[in-house]
Design a protein around this motif. Structure first.
Motif, mmCIF file in Angstrom:
data_model
loop_
_atom_site.group_PDB
_atom_site.id
_atom_site.type_symbol
_atom_site.label_atom_id
_atom_site.label_comp_id
_atom_site.label_asym_id
_atom_site.label_seq_id
_atom_site.Cartn_x
_atom_site.Cartn_y
_atom_site.Cartn_z
ATOM 1 N N PHE A 46 -36.450 2.097 -51.218
ATOM 2 C CA PHE A 46 -36.521 0.589 -51.209
ATOM 3 C C PHE A 46 -36.406 -0.090 -52.400
ATOM 4 N N GLY A 47 -35.248 -0.689 -52.708
ATOM 5 C CA GLY A 47 -35.012 -1.487 -54.056
ATOM 6 C C GLY A 47 -34.434 -0.621 -54.862
ATOM 7 N N ARG A 48 -33.785 0.301 -54.928
ATOM 8 C CA ARG A 48 -32.897 1.172 -55.882
ATOM 9 C C ARG A 48 -31.928 0.543 -56.354
ATOM 10 N N ASN A 49 -31.501 0.601 -57.407
ATOM 11 C CA ASN A 49 -30.294 -0.224 -58.121
ATOM 12 C C ASN A 49 -29.090 0.829 -57.736
ATOM 13 N N GLU A 50 -28.099 0.303 -57.147
ATOM 14 C CA GLU A 50 -27.171 1.140 -56.888
ATOM 15 C C GLU A 50 -27.298 2.449 -56.500
ATOM 16 N N PRO A 51 -27.723 2.529 -55.295
ATOM 17 C CA PRO A 51 -28.240 4.001 -55.131
ATOM 18 C C PRO A 51 -26.884 4.854 -54.516
ATOM 19 N N GLU A 52 -27.060 6.280 -54.974
ATOM 20 C CA GLU A 52 -25.783 7.109 -54.354
ATOM 21 C C GLU A 52 -25.900 7.181 -52.908
ATOM 22 N N PHE A 53 -27.125 6.980 -52.234
ATOM 23 C CA PHE A 53 -27.290 7.117 -50.748
ATOM 24 C C PHE A 53 -28.396 5.915 -50.192
ATOM 25 N N HIS A 54 -28.388 5.901 -48.859
ATOM 26 C CA HIS A 54 -29.386 4.944 -48.240
ATOM 27 C C HIS A 54 -29.757 6.243 -47.055
ATOM 28 N N LEU A 55 -31.012 5.773 -46.734
ATOM 29 C CA LEU A 55 -31.118 6.560 -45.422
ATOM 30 C C LEU A 55 -30.975 5.736 -44.155
ATOM 31 N N GLU A 56 -30.441 6.615 -43.335
ATOM 32 C CA GLU A 56 -30.225 6.292 -41.948
ATOM 33 C C GLU A 56 -31.101 5.500 -41.301
ATOM 34 N N ASN A 57 -30.752 4.354 -40.499
ATOM 35 C CA ASN A 57 -31.779 3.710 -39.572
ATOM 36 C C ASN A 57 -31.533 4.246 -38.287
ATOM 37 N N VAL A 58 -32.093 5.229 -37.943
ATOM 38 C CA VAL A 58 -31.690 6.011 -36.691
ATOM 39 C C VAL A 58 -31.871 5.351 -35.401
ATOM 40 N N VAL A 59 -32.961 4.501 -35.278
ATOM 41 C CA VAL A 59 -33.167 3.409 -34.214
ATOM 42 C C VAL A 59 -31.850 2.696 -34.024
ATOM 43 N N LYS A 60 -31.268 2.232 -34.815
ATOM 44 C CA LYS A 60 -30.082 1.331 -34.672
ATOM 45 C C LYS A 60 -28.833 2.339 -34.104
#
Length: 135
Positions: A7-21
């Motif tokens: 949460f709040g990473r600068n230009e991250p290499e990845f993000h965590l999937e919102n599996v609910v969506k």
């Protein structure tokens, strides 16, 4: 090892999937743990997160699924230790601390059925072969 707060990473290499969506979008093929299982999670449980890469690999791979051991949960936010060594991702390593939410939990190790048994249906091979959808 470092603490990876997605949460709040600068230009991250990845993000965590919102599996609910994803489950809402693809309810028959993208199965997730039921809420009753999520509520029962405790320190020491292993869960699987989907780390979606900012740039897919040349071979088409767009995410890495990895196990995380829960070390803390408080006010809907979990903390855990990455239990796998990533294959593609270079900004994280096994042993690093990951912060995530219930909406990111794709699987629970040793969990009950990974589908809602109340929505269970039987489909014929003919329907599968003809790609027929039933409601």
């Amino acid at each position: 090892m470092g603490h990876i707060n997605i949460f709040g990473r600068n230009e991250p290499e990845f993000h965590l999937e919102n599996v609910v969506k994803k489950n809402i979008e693809f309810p028959r093929t993208f199965l997730i743990p039921v809420q009753e299982e999520i509520v029962k999670l405790d320190i020491g449980n292993l869960i699987k997160l989907i780390f979606v890469m900012k740039r897919p690999q040349k071979n088409g791979c767009r995410a890495e699924k990895m196990w995380v051991k829960i070390t803390n949960k408080q006010n809907g936010v979990f903390t855990g230790v990455l239990d796998n060594e990533p294959y593609y991702l270079k900004s994280i390593k096994a042993g690093e601390i990951i912060t995530f939410k219930a909406e990111n939990i794709a699987e629970i190790y040793g969990g009950e059925a990974s589908f809602n048994e109340k929505l269970f249906a039987i489909i014929t091979q003919k329907a599968i072969d003809k790609r027929q959808k039933t409601n």
